[in-house]
Design an enzyme around this catalytic site. Structure first.
Site, mmCIF file in Angstrom:
data_model
loop_
_atom_site.group_PDB
_atom_site.id
_atom_site.type_symbol
_atom_site.label_atom_id
_atom_site.label_comp_id
_atom_site.label_asym_id
_atom_site.label_seq_id
_atom_site.Cartn_x
_atom_site.Cartn_y
_atom_site.Cartn_z
ATOM 1 N N CYS A 150 0.755 -1.843 -0.182
ATOM 2 C CA CYS A 150 -0.021 -0.386 0.122
ATOM 3 C C CYS A 150 0.600 0.772 0.132
ATOM 4 O O CYS A 150 0.023 2.687 -0.242
ATOM 5 C CB CYS A 150 -1.018 -0.347 0.906
ATOM 6 S SG CYS A 150 -2.144 -1.656 1.220
ATOM 7 N N HIS A 182 -9.890 2.288 -1.394
ATOM 8 C CA HIS A 182 -7.809 2.328 -1.879
ATOM 9 C C HIS A 182 -7.885 1.521 -2.694
ATOM 10 O O HIS A 182 -7.435 -0.098 -2.559
ATOM 11 C CB HIS A 182 -7.691 1.610 -0.369
ATOM 12 C CG HIS A 182 -6.356 1.139 0.218
ATOM 13 N ND1 HIS A 182 -5.484 1.869 -0.530
ATOM 14 C CD2 HIS A 182 -5.309 0.549 0.525
ATOM 15 C CE1 HIS A 182 -4.509 1.212 -0.080
ATOM 16 N NE2 HIS A 182 -4.183 -0.016 0.705
ATOM 17 N N CYS A 206 0.577 2.900 6.055
ATOM 18 C CA CYS A 206 0.659 1.605 6.687
ATOM 19 C C CYS A 206 0.407 0.966 5.389
ATOM 20 O O CYS A 206 0.036 1.157 4.151
ATOM 21 C CB CYS A 206 -0.108 0.588 7.829
ATOM 22 S SG CYS A 206 -2.143 0.922 7.100
#
Length: 436
Positions: free
Chosen positions: A99, A392, A422
């Site tokens: 990510c 996301h 994160c």
């Protein structure tokens, strides 16, 4: 040796974020159903070039990322160059850092500019949860290789007889940590329990995120940084993120059942980010080149940091490790920041990190600091809403955060902003930008 990070080239010029752009983010199997990450990447880079009115031949490097890989096109960056009318001699390579992927691509381009090897580059990332590399079982994969080597009909028949019906079923990609087998949602549940984060607090954060994102869109604040995407066969388009609950009410969140621990859990579909499709990109230049070409940058990179922790317990704590390092490298403290943008993978993960920012014990035991990172001022935190609302697409989130915080700082007359996330694998990323 100084702790300060010098994010400049040999001439002392800063790294300018000239502009940033993204597609709208869409929930899995909705507006971008059937559109690959590569196609979305080409879409956003094409539009970024068009809006910048920059000759594509000026682009010296493109670094792009993807988390859910396409086996047919493993180097998405090079395919974007070849598919957008850019000069074929443009250097291009792909990166992946879960990510935090587009944080990495941005830093890679910035570091190439810092060395003096180039002055202009594009960075970003794209992911599709709707166009997936569907695999086969290990037993079928083994048999297919053997089948390719078999010569006689009898040998081929013997190979087929080894397979059962279940071996023929397709295998979707796992949304789980390879080394532990834990899904991201299970990790979020771990964190909710470790840090005693209530269901009510998680739902309240999700409601805040959706409410602020709705207000942001309705105020027209994202018009400069989100393009309208026309979807093949070009009979439809999307010009707004479609995950946002525009009529969010706090009471509605309580109706959902826990998704990952049915009996004792608190993480639900409503206080988690959904699987999402989308792409984003930023145009970076040396400060001198940007000014020579007549651009007014939306911001400059002041510092950045990447960190890693163990994956077995509470691995989505990346912001709590990367942020203090980025602050130290910028010569700043948390209270010096004008705005804070933290990726909201899950409400539980976000609240756990916020809690540890304020913990002196965490700072002493995990960071070797004698004071806490600092308590987050909510008037500075994710003021436009966060990933819980916007969605996301894994590789696209980093450059969304950076672009969004730069534009908001610009509207407020300048300042410094933190973008942090994160990432799977226990990874963390943080970047501090300054805006004039």
């Amino acid at each position: 040796m100084s702790d300060r990070q010098q994010v400049t080239n040999a001439r002392g010029e800063r790294i300018a974020i000239v502009s940033g752009l993204r597609t709208p983010f869409a929930k899995q199997a909705t507006a971008f159903h059937g559109v690959s990450a590569l196609d979305m990447g080409k879409m956003v880079v094409n539009e970024l070039l068009s809006r910048s009115e920059l000759n594509p031949k000026e682009i010296e490097q493109l670094v792009y990322g993807q988390v859910v890989q396409m086996p047919a096109a493993p180097n998405i960056a090079r395919e974007i160059v070849l598919g957008t009318g850019m000069d074929v001699s443009t250097d291009a390579y792909s990166v992946t850092r879960a990510c935090a992927t587009s944080f990495q691509s941005t830093v890679n381009v910035a570091e190439s500019i810092m060395t003096g090897n180039m002055d202009i580059g594009i960075a970003g990332g794209a992911d599709s949860s709707s166009v997936l590399p569907i695999g086969v079982s290990k037993k079928l994969a083994h048999a297919l290789v053997d089948l390719n080597k078999a010569r006689s009909f009898g040998q081929k028949l013997a190979i087929f007889r080894r397979l059962g019906l279940k071996d023929l079923l397709p295998v979707p990609p796992a949304v789980a940590e390879y080394s532990t087998g834990l899904s991201m949602g299970q990790t979020a549940e771990q964190m909710a329990k470790t840090y005693n984060i209530s269901r009510a607090d998680q739902d309240a954060l999700a409601h805040r995120s959706h409410t602020l994102a709705t207000e942001t869109w309705n105020a027209g604040k994202l018009a400069e940084e989100v393009m309208a995407a026309h979807v093949p066969p070009y009979k439809s388009f999307i010009d707004r993120d479609n995950n946002i609950r525009e009529n969010s009410t706090l009471e509605s969140y309580a109706k959902l059942r826990p998704a990952f621990d049915r009996k004792h859990g608190s993480v639900t579909a409503a206080n988690s980010t959904p699987l999402t499709d989308g792409a984003s990109a930023v145009l970076l230049m040396s400060e001198g080149r940007a000014k020579a070409l007549g651009y007014t940058p939306i911001g400059y990179i002041k510092s950045y940091a990447f960190t890693a922790i163990d994956v077995w317990q509470d691995m989505l704590m990346g912001p709590s490790y990367a942020t203090p390092l980025a602050l130290k490298r910028a010569g700043m403290e948390l209270e010096d920041l004008t705005l804070i943008e933290m990726h909201e993978a899950f409400a539980a993960q976000t609240l756990a990190n916020m809690q540890m920012f304020a913990s002196k014990k965490f700072a002493e035991e995990k960071l070797g600091r004698n004071r806490a990172i600092g308590e987050i001022d909510m008037s500075k935190f994710n003021v436009l809403g966060g990933s819980l609302a916007y969605g996301h697409p894994f590789a696209a989130t980093g450059t969304r955060l950076v672009t969004q915080v730069c534009h908001e700082l610009k509207r407020r007359g300048g300042g410094t902003g933190l973008a942090t996330a994160c990432a799977a694998g226990g990874l963390g990323a943080a970047m501090i930008v300054e805006v004039e």
